[in-house]
Design a protein around this motif. Structure first.
Motif, short mmCIF file in Angstrom:
data_model
loop_
_atom_site.label_atom_id
_atom_site.label_comp_id
_atom_site.label_asym_id
_atom_site.label_seq_id
_atom_site.Cartn_x
_atom_site.Cartn_y
_atom_site.Cartn_z
N SER A 135 -14.89 9.15 -4.27
CA SER A 135 -15.88 9.60 -3.31
C SER A 135 -17.12 8.72 -3.29
O SER A 135 -17.89 8.76 -2.34
N SER A 136 -17.30 7.90 -4.32
CA SER A 136 -18.52 7.10 -4.39
C SER A 136 -18.29 5.62 -4.71
O SER A 136 -19.19 4.82 -4.49
N VAL A 137 -17.12 5.25 -5.21
CA VAL A 137 -16.87 3.88 -5.66
C VAL A 137 -15.57 3.37 -5.08
O VAL A 137 -14.56 4.08 -5.08
N ASP A 138 -15.60 2.13 -4.59
CA ASP A 138 -14.38 1.41 -4.20
C ASP A 138 -14.03 0.43 -5.31
O ASP A 138 -14.86 -0.40 -5.70
N ARG A 139 -12.81 0.51 -5.81
CA ARG A 139 -12.36 -0.36 -6.89
C ARG A 139 -11.38 -1.37 -6.32
O ARG A 139 -10.24 -1.04 -6.00
N VAL A 140 -11.85 -2.60 -6.17
CA VAL A 140 -11.08 -3.67 -5.53
C VAL A 140 -10.57 -4.62 -6.62
O VAL A 140 -11.37 -5.20 -7.36
N THR A 141 -9.26 -4.78 -6.71
CA THR A 141 -8.65 -5.65 -7.71
C THR A 141 -8.36 -7.01 -7.09
O THR A 141 -7.74 -7.09 -6.02
N VAL A 142 -8.80 -8.07 -7.77
CA VAL A 142 -8.69 -9.44 -7.25
C VAL A 142 -8.02 -10.30 -8.31
O VAL A 142 -8.28 -10.15 -9.51
N LEU B 129 -5.65 -7.88 -4.18
CA LEU B 129 -4.38 -7.23 -4.49
C LEU B 129 -4.33 -5.79 -3.99
O LEU B 129 -3.37 -5.39 -3.35
N ARG B 130 -5.37 -5.01 -4.30
CA ARG B 130 -5.36 -3.62 -3.86
C ARG B 130 -6.77 -3.07 -3.89
O ARG B 130 -7.67 -3.62 -4.54
N ALA B 131 -6.96 -1.97 -3.18
CA ALA B 131 -8.25 -1.28 -3.14
C ALA B 131 -8.00 0.21 -3.35
O ALA B 131 -7.15 0.81 -2.69
N ARG B 132 -8.73 0.78 -4.31
CA ARG B 132 -8.67 2.21 -4.57
C ARG B 132 -10.07 2.79 -4.42
O ARG B 132 -11.05 2.10 -4.71
N SER B 133 -10.14 4.03 -4.00
CA SER B 133 -11.44 4.61 -3.69
C SER B 133 -11.59 5.98 -4.33
O SER B 133 -10.63 6.75 -4.42
N VAL C 145 -5.47 7.53 0.44
CA VAL C 145 -5.67 7.33 1.89
C VAL C 145 -7.00 6.64 2.15
O VAL C 145 -7.08 5.69 2.95
N ARG C 146 -8.04 7.08 1.48
CA ARG C 146 -9.35 6.44 1.65
C ARG C 146 -9.31 4.98 1.20
O ARG C 146 -9.88 4.10 1.84
N GLY C 147 -8.63 4.72 0.07
CA GLY C 147 -8.52 3.34 -0.40
C GLY C 147 -7.77 2.46 0.58
O GLY C 147 -8.15 1.30 0.79
N TRP C 148 -6.72 2.99 1.20
CA TRP C 148 -5.96 2.20 2.17
C TRP C 148 -6.81 1.91 3.41
O TRP C 148 -6.84 0.78 3.91
N LEU C 149 -7.52 2.92 3.90
CA LEU C 149 -8.34 2.72 5.09
C LEU C 149 -9.48 1.74 4.83
O LEU C 149 -9.69 0.79 5.60
N ARG C 150 -10.23 1.95 3.75
CA ARG C 150 -11.35 1.05 3.46
C ARG C 150 -10.85 -0.33 3.02
O ARG C 150 -11.51 -1.34 3.30
N GLY C 151 -9.71 -0.37 2.34
CA GLY C 151 -9.17 -1.67 1.96
C GLY C 151 -8.84 -2.53 3.16
O GLY C 151 -9.07 -3.75 3.15
N GLY C 152 -8.30 -1.92 4.21
CA GLY C 152 -7.95 -2.70 5.40
C GLY C 152 -9.12 -2.96 6.32
O GLY C 152 -9.31 -4.08 6.80
N TRP C 153 -9.94 -1.94 6.57
CA TRP C 153 -11.01 -2.07 7.56
C TRP C 153 -12.25 -2.75 7.00
O TRP C 153 -12.88 -3.54 7.71
N CYS D 162 0.84 -1.19 0.00
CA CYS D 162 0.00 0.00 0.00
C CYS D 162 0.88 1.25 0.00
O CYS D 162 1.55 1.53 1.00
N PRO D 163 0.95 2.00 -1.10
CA PRO D 163 1.77 3.22 -1.13
C PRO D 163 1.37 4.24 -0.08
O PRO D 163 2.24 4.92 0.47
#
Length: 482
Positions: free
Chosen positions: A143-150, A137-141, A100-108, A45-46
């Motif tokens: 304001s309205s969509v979370d993009r989760v790569t699997v 693999l990663r989660a990016r966010s 930052v939002r992607g890192w927080l939502r990706g983990g929590w 997570c960068p």
């Protein structure tokens, strides 16, 4: 066993002798494993790596510079970030708040319950007693969509994830979930989980963009909050929607985006409105040609429609003669502008024409334009309510298709192609309260994109392309004219 060629699948039971390990060794091994997982998570997570670097640099700066100077530097950084957020919000989101939002939502939200979610959705595979879980693999966010790569397990396909998208949305507490492929990476799948819906609010008209012909016209807002652009050059566009679904919003959003090019003479719009001009008449000052039907015409009501389409075919033929061997795609210019033929109700030209002669002329001209026109700068934009083949036989000749609210679920496949509804394009479930909301498929991209087109009022249409009015001079008592 090797000699007899017999293989037993039952595991061999072995009772090993117990090995005594000190408590401190067990605790140390457990801490080492946890530390390793933390390091791997930070490395992937960068945003986490950047945050850790900031903490380390802050501690070192505190020791070297002192608390007062460190607080001053932090205050300056915060002011810079605040100015960045206010002046360039899009860049701030891409560089700071989004990661930052992607890192927080990706983990929590996602990593914490990922294994359970994959198991209950039926996406895990158990073989020889071992359970395989698709790795996140990663989660990016946004304001309205979370993009989760699997990364998919070998043997899985995109349709496996699309079939359980409702379960994934419910598990992670999101509004909806759509599956998208990752270009040039067939073993990856990207889950778009809708956290909130930005398309419930009306979309205001976008500012005039003189580079719209090259970059695409800004005509709609996508569900991830970004501006969605529609390519016009070298493209035919089909708009399908039930009554009141917002086909007019799509047509006028396109015309609004073309207004600067119309003023420069690079684009000419030929409008065909079989409904007597009821829809397109407010913008007739923008059209180079406008056919709306004439009930007093002795040649027939549809004769004017056939004339304008056949004239477009004539332009197409002449350009083919000039561009043969020179280029494969016409470049709009003032000498040879892009001809945009807009038809408000295609079914009135293809399925409901009583005059057989006019119907044959119209179908022949439309077929030629749709099959040969886009390469030489004669494009067709058509709107229709009924997408069936017997009403619109040349439906498959439109590379870009826009499906607004539809009456039946089966119509989604007719407009956007088979499998589009399984990938999230539920056009039959769009509520009546959201006109202008629809799904778009573009040639070469399988996944439909959900957008909402801008809301164009009648007052806006009548003022399109008009110069700004200068306030009239008034005489002020006791002073000069103002």
């Amino acid at each position: 066993m090797a000699l007899s060629q017999v293989r037993a699948d039952a595991p061999l039971r072995v009772s090993p002798q117990p090995v005594r390990v000190a408590v401190w060794a067990v605790v140390l091994a457990w801490l080492a494993r946890r530390l390793w997982r933390l390091l791997v998570l930070i490395a992937r997570c960068p945003a986490a790596l950047l945050g850790l670097s900031v903490v380390v640099v802050g501690i070192v700066a505190w020791q070297v510079l002192g608390l007062a100077l460190l607080l001053g530097i932090l205050g300056t950084v915060l002011l810079v970030l605040l100015g960045w957020r206010l002046r360039w919000p899009d860049g701030f989101h891409r560089g700071v708040s989004g990661p930052v939002r992607g890192w927080l939502r990706g983990g929590w939200v996602y990593r914490r319950r990922w294994t359970t979610a994959m198991d209950t959705a039926g996406l895990t595979v158990t073989r020889n007693g071992t359970t395989y879980v698709p790795p996140l693999l990663r989660a990016r966010s946004t304001s309205s969509v979370d993009r989760v790569t699997v990364r998919m397990i070998p043997g899985q396909t995109l349709e496996d994830y699309a079939a359980v998208s409702d379960r994934l949305a419910q598990t992670f507490g999101t509004t909806d979930c759509r599956t998208r492929s990752v270009p040039s990476k067939p073993h990856l799948v990207e889950l778009w989980l809708l956290v909130c819906d930005p398309l419930t609010a009306l979309v205001n008209p976008f500012p005039a963009d003189r580079a719209g012909l090259d970059a695409g016209l800004p005509v709609a807002r996508a569900e991830d909050g970004s501006t969605w652009r529609l390519r016009i050059v070298g493209n035919h566009i089909l708009i399908v929607g039930a009554t009141g679904a917002g086909k007019g919003s799509v047509l006028w959003s396109i015309v609004t985006g073309l207004t600067p090019s119309i003023a420069n003479g690079v684009v000419k719009v030929w409008a065909v409105d079989p409904k007597g001009g009821m829809e397109l008449a407010p913008g007739r000052h923008l059209f180079d040609r406008f056919a709306h039907g004439d009930s007093t015409d002795q040649a027939g009501y549809e004769a004017g429609f056939a004339d304008i389409l056949e004239d477009a075919v004539g332009v197409m033929r002449s350009r083919q003669d000039r561009l043969r061997g020179i280029t494969r795609l016409h470049t709009p210019s003032t000498d040879e502008p892009l001809i945009v033929v807009i038809v408000d109700e295609l079914a009135a030209l293809t399925g409901w024409v009583a005059d057989r002669t006019a119907k044959k002329r119209i179908e022949s001209a439309l077929g030629l334009l749709l099959s040969q026109g886009r390469a030489v700068g004669v494009v067709v934009i058509g709107a229709v309510q009924d997408p069936r083949k017997d009403v619109l036989p040349m439906r498959d000749l439109f590379p870009t298709r826009i499906a607004l609210r539809l009456n039946e679920a089966e119509q989604v496949a007719l407009v956007l192609g088979p499998g589009a509804r399984n990938r999230g394009a539920r056009c039959d479930l769009i509520p009546d309260s959201l006109p202008g909301v629809g799904y778009v498929t573009v040639e070469g991209i399988a996944e439909p994109v959900r957008v909402r087109f801008s809301h164009i009022t009648d007052n806006t249409i009548t003022t399109l392309g008009q110069p700004a009015r200068v306030p009239a001079l008034t005489v002020v008592k006791g002073g000069a004219a103002a």
